[in-house]
Scaffold this active site. Structure first.
Site, PDB file in Angstrom:
ATOM      1  N   ASP A  53      -7.364  -4.859  -3.290  1.00 16.46           N
ATOM      2  CA  ASP A  53      -6.079  -4.202  -3.498  1.00 16.46           C
ATOM      3  C   ASP A  53      -5.115  -4.656  -2.408  1.00 16.46           C
ATOM      4  O   ASP A  53      -5.394  -4.497  -1.219  1.00 16.46           O
ATOM      5  CB  ASP A  53      -6.253  -2.677  -3.429  1.00 16.46           C
ATOM      6  CG  ASP A  53      -4.936  -1.952  -3.671  1.00 16.46           C
ATOM      7  OD1 ASP A  53      -4.573  -1.757  -4.834  1.00 16.46           O
ATOM      8  OD2 ASP A  53      -4.255  -1.619  -2.672  1.00 16.46           O
ATOM      9  N   TYR A  58       2.458  -5.665   2.565  1.00  9.32           N
ATOM     10  CA  TYR A  58       1.426  -5.667   3.613  1.00  9.32           C
ATOM     11  C   TYR A  58       1.541  -6.953   4.448  1.00  9.32           C
ATOM     12  O   TYR A  58       0.887  -7.077   5.481  1.00  9.32           O
ATOM     13  CB  TYR A  58       0.015  -5.590   3.016  1.00  9.32           C
ATOM     14  CG  TYR A  58      -0.276  -4.346   2.198  1.00  9.32           C
ATOM     15  CD1 TYR A  58       0.629  -3.278   2.142  1.00  9.32           C
ATOM     16  CD2 TYR A  58      -1.462  -4.234   1.478  1.00  9.32           C
ATOM     17  CE1 TYR A  58       0.349  -2.145   1.376  1.00  9.32           C
ATOM     18  CE2 TYR A  58      -1.743  -3.106   0.722  1.00  9.32           C
ATOM     19  CZ  TYR A  58      -0.831  -2.069   0.665  1.00  9.32           C
ATOM     20  OH  TYR A  58      -1.108  -0.957  -0.095  1.00  9.32           O
ATOM     21  N   TRP A  89       7.565  -3.794  -4.996  1.00 11.73           N
ATOM     22  CA  TRP A  89       8.124  -2.968  -3.918  1.00 11.73           C
ATOM     23  C   TRP A  89       9.421  -2.283  -4.356  1.00 11.73           C
ATOM     24  O   TRP A  89      10.087  -2.651  -5.322  1.00 11.73           O
ATOM     25  CB  TRP A  89       8.326  -3.836  -2.662  1.00 11.73           C
ATOM     26  CG  TRP A  89       8.877  -3.070  -1.480  1.00 11.73           C
ATOM     27  CD1 TRP A  89      10.025  -3.329  -0.789  1.00 11.73           C
ATOM     28  CD2 TRP A  89       8.309  -1.898  -0.888  1.00 11.73           C
ATOM     29  NE1 TRP A  89      10.193  -2.401   0.213  1.00 11.73           N
ATOM     30  CE2 TRP A  89       9.164  -1.496   0.170  1.00 11.73           C
ATOM     31  CE3 TRP A  89       7.164  -1.124  -1.144  1.00 11.73           C
ATOM     32  CZ2 TRP A  89       8.920  -0.383   0.977  1.00 11.73           C
ATOM     33  CZ3 TRP A  89       6.918  -0.008  -0.338  1.00 11.73           C
ATOM     34  CH2 TRP A  89       7.786   0.350   0.706  1.00 11.73           C
ATOM     35  N   GLU A 120       4.942   0.310  -7.060  1.00 10.91           N
ATOM     36  CA  GLU A 120       4.336   0.957  -5.887  1.00 10.91           C
ATOM     37  C   GLU A 120       4.790   2.405  -5.693  1.00 10.91           C
ATOM     38  O   GLU A 120       4.009   3.262  -5.301  1.00 10.91           O
ATOM     39  CB  GLU A 120       4.632   0.141  -4.625  1.00 10.91           C
ATOM     40  CG  GLU A 120       3.850   0.593  -3.433  1.00 10.91           C
ATOM     41  CD  GLU A 120       3.660  -0.494  -2.369  1.00 10.91           C
ATOM     42  OE1 GLU A 120       3.150  -0.153  -1.303  1.00 10.91           O
ATOM     43  OE2 GLU A 120       4.030  -1.657  -2.589  1.00 10.91           O
ATOM     44  N   TYR A 132      12.916  -2.494   4.292  1.00  7.29           N
ATOM     45  CA  TYR A 132      13.189  -1.057   4.515  1.00  7.29           C
ATOM     46  C   TYR A 132      14.668  -0.914   4.872  1.00  7.29           C
ATOM     47  O   TYR A 132      15.014  -0.756   6.051  1.00  7.29           O
ATOM     48  CB  TYR A 132      12.317  -0.511   5.656  1.00  7.29           C
ATOM     49  CG  TYR A 132      10.838  -0.550   5.366  1.00  7.29           C
ATOM     50  CD1 TYR A 132      10.232   0.443   4.605  1.00  7.29           C
ATOM     51  CD2 TYR A 132      10.036  -1.578   5.859  1.00  7.29           C
ATOM     52  CE1 TYR A 132       8.865   0.418   4.341  1.00  7.29           C
ATOM     53  CE2 TYR A 132       8.665  -1.622   5.597  1.00  7.29           C
ATOM     54  CZ  TYR A 132       8.095  -0.615   4.836  1.00  7.29           C
ATOM     55  OH  TYR A 132       6.736  -0.656   4.568  1.00  7.29           O
ATOM     56  N   PRO A 221      -9.324   7.144   0.320  1.00  5.97           N
ATOM     57  CA  PRO A 221     -10.425   7.978  -0.178  1.00  5.97           C
ATOM     58  C   PRO A 221     -11.298   8.546   0.938  1.00  5.97           C
ATOM     59  O   PRO A 221     -12.134   9.398   0.702  1.00  5.97           O
ATOM     60  CB  PRO A 221     -11.233   7.008  -1.047  1.00  5.97           C
ATOM     61  CG  PRO A 221     -10.967   5.659  -0.457  1.00  5.97           C
ATOM     62  CD  PRO A 221      -9.552   5.707   0.044  1.00  5.97           C
ATOM     63  N   LEU A 222     -11.052   8.092   2.182  1.00  5.07           N
ATOM     64  CA  LEU A 222     -11.813   8.609   3.333  1.00  5.07           C
ATOM     65  C   LEU A 222     -10.890   9.364   4.301  1.00  5.07           C
ATOM     66  O   LEU A 222     -11.170   9.466   5.485  1.00  5.07           O
ATOM     67  CB  LEU A 222     -12.477   7.441   4.086  1.00  5.07           C
ATOM     68  CG  LEU A 222     -13.389   6.548   3.243  1.00  5.07           C
ATOM     69  CD1 LEU A 222     -13.912   5.378   4.056  1.00  5.07           C
ATOM     70  CD2 LEU A 222     -14.546   7.359   2.671  1.00  5.07           C
ATOM     71  N   THR A 224      -7.473   9.026   6.307  1.00  3.36           N
ATOM     72  CA  THR A 224      -6.768   7.793   6.688  1.00  3.36           C
ATOM     73  C   THR A 224      -6.939   7.528   8.160  1.00  3.36           C
ATOM     74  O   THR A 224      -7.440   8.358   8.902  1.00  3.36           O
ATOM     75  CB  THR A 224      -5.240   7.922   6.507  1.00  3.36           C
ATOM     76  OG1 THR A 224      -4.808   8.955   7.371  1.00  3.36           O
ATOM     77  CG2 THR A 224      -4.821   8.212   5.113  1.00  3.36           C
ATOM     78  N   PHE A 275     -11.215  -3.337   8.047  1.00  3.74           N
ATOM     79  CA  PHE A 275     -11.329  -4.718   8.536  1.00  3.74           C
ATOM     80  C   PHE A 275     -12.511  -4.807   9.517  1.00  3.74           C
ATOM     81  O   PHE A 275     -12.621  -5.740  10.287  1.00  3.74           O
ATOM     82  CB  PHE A 275     -10.024  -5.178   9.209  1.00  3.74           C
ATOM     83  CG  PHE A 275      -8.906  -5.477   8.233  1.00  3.74           C
ATOM     84  CD1 PHE A 275      -9.119  -5.514   6.861  1.00  3.74           C
ATOM     85  CD2 PHE A 275      -7.613  -5.743   8.689  1.00  3.74           C
ATOM     86  CE1 PHE A 275      -8.084  -5.797   5.964  1.00  3.74           C
ATOM     87  CE2 PHE A 275      -6.569  -6.032   7.810  1.00  3.74           C
ATOM     88  CZ  PHE A 275      -6.808  -6.052   6.442  1.00  3.74           C
TER      89      PHE A 275
END
Length: 313
Positions: A53, A58, A89, A120, A132, A221-222, A224, A275
């Site tokens: 993903d 990024y 984006w 997104e 941004y 899912p954990l 952050t 990572f």
């Protein structure tokens, strides 16, 4: 549903399929040494991951693309084995920008297509070179968006073969209904990527998406990383939860592995970002145990409606 490390794809409504476990690749470009993302993707592919993903914002899609291409060159995988998700984006919502933006992503990846391309966020920023865009007071400059028009441009990308499947991210029920009820809808969203974990189980949205054959892809899912620039750090850390740890002890698994298993057992795709080579491998070890119905209910009961990623925009 029998899930194995080799075979854990679930069907999408357009006839394609998505692996239930993927590698998230978001990292702060300022703090991440060059090449880290590429090495992590290579380790993930060697471990057995087939779902990556990523996103244009990024700033590491070139590394992801290189890792995939190197593994193809090694004969480890074929292109069709890999499921890559890219994202449109906020500054690229105007319909005329959608295809050129995806083409730019493909050029960066040096791939012919993405497997899934998603909007997104349902809100738009002012189009232009600034990722941004902000005014003189540092406030984001928003742009009016017509999600239905953006969606039609996404449909055209699918028809052109640039994206095998198309979906959305961070959409609520109302925004999903806007697309689903659009006159002349050609392709409905196959997925909706949202924050989802035992403290934020999304029961209502999950039920709505199930009814419409939309797969939920759960990010964070954990919980952050505790990065105060975009995360609510006052929230309790998910992986210290006593229930998750007690269940983990029973199966000789970590709280993280239990949290991931919980979601994939209810058909939610998970894309934990790491990572760290050891954790990348650890997060993949979730196919050799399964949770009982009682344990699933215990974990469901942990829901506190805690949103770690507050999207303060």
């Amino acid at each position: 549903m029998s899930l194995t490390a080799e075979s854990h794809r679930i069907p999408l409504s357009d006839g394609n399929s998505i692996p239930l476990l993927g590698l998230g690749t978001y990292a702060d470009p300022q703090k991440t040494p060059k090449g880290t993302c590429m090495e992590s993707v290579k380790i993930a592919i060697d471990t057995g991951y087939r779902h990556i993903d990523g996103a244009y914002v990024y700033f590491n899609e070139h590394e992801v693309g290189q890792a995939i291409r190197e593994k193809i060159a090694e004969g480890k995988i074929k292109r069709e084995d890999i499921f890559y998700c890219g994202k449109l984006w906020n500054t690229c919502h105007p319909p005329e920008l959608v295809r050129p933006t995806l083409e730019k992503t493909l050029k960066i990846l040096q791939l012919d297509y993405v497997d899934l391309y998603i909007i997104e966020l349902p809100m738009a920023f002012k189009p232009g070179d600034a990722i941004y865009p902000r005014d003189e007071n540092g406030k984001f400059i928003y742009h009016e968006t017509n999600l239905c028009a953006t969606w039609e441009a996404m449909e055209a990308c699918k028809d052109a073969g640039l994206a095998k499947s198309i979906g959305v991210s961070n959409f609520n029920r109302r925004q999903l209904e806007m697309i689903l009820n659009k006159p002349g809808l050609k392709h409905k969203p196959v997925s909706n990527q949202v924050e989802c974990h035992p403290y934020f189980t999304q029961p209502k949205l999950l039920e709505f998406c199930r009814q419409h054959d939309i797969v939920i892809v759960g990010y964070s899912p954990l919980g952050t990383s505790r990065d105060e620039t975009w995360v609510n750090v006052s929230s309790p850390p998910l992986l210290k939860d006593p229930v998750l740890n007690a269940i983990g002890k029973k199966y000789n698994k970590t709280a993280a592995q239990v949290a991931l298993r919980f979601n994939i057992q209810r058909g939610v795709v998970v894309i934990p970002k790491s990572f760290n080579p050891q954790r990348i491998r650890e997060n993949f070890q979730i196919f050799d145990f399964s949770l009982t119905e009682k344990e699933m209910k215990e974990i469901e009961a942990l829901n506190k409606n805690i949103r770690y990623v507050e999207l303060l925009m």
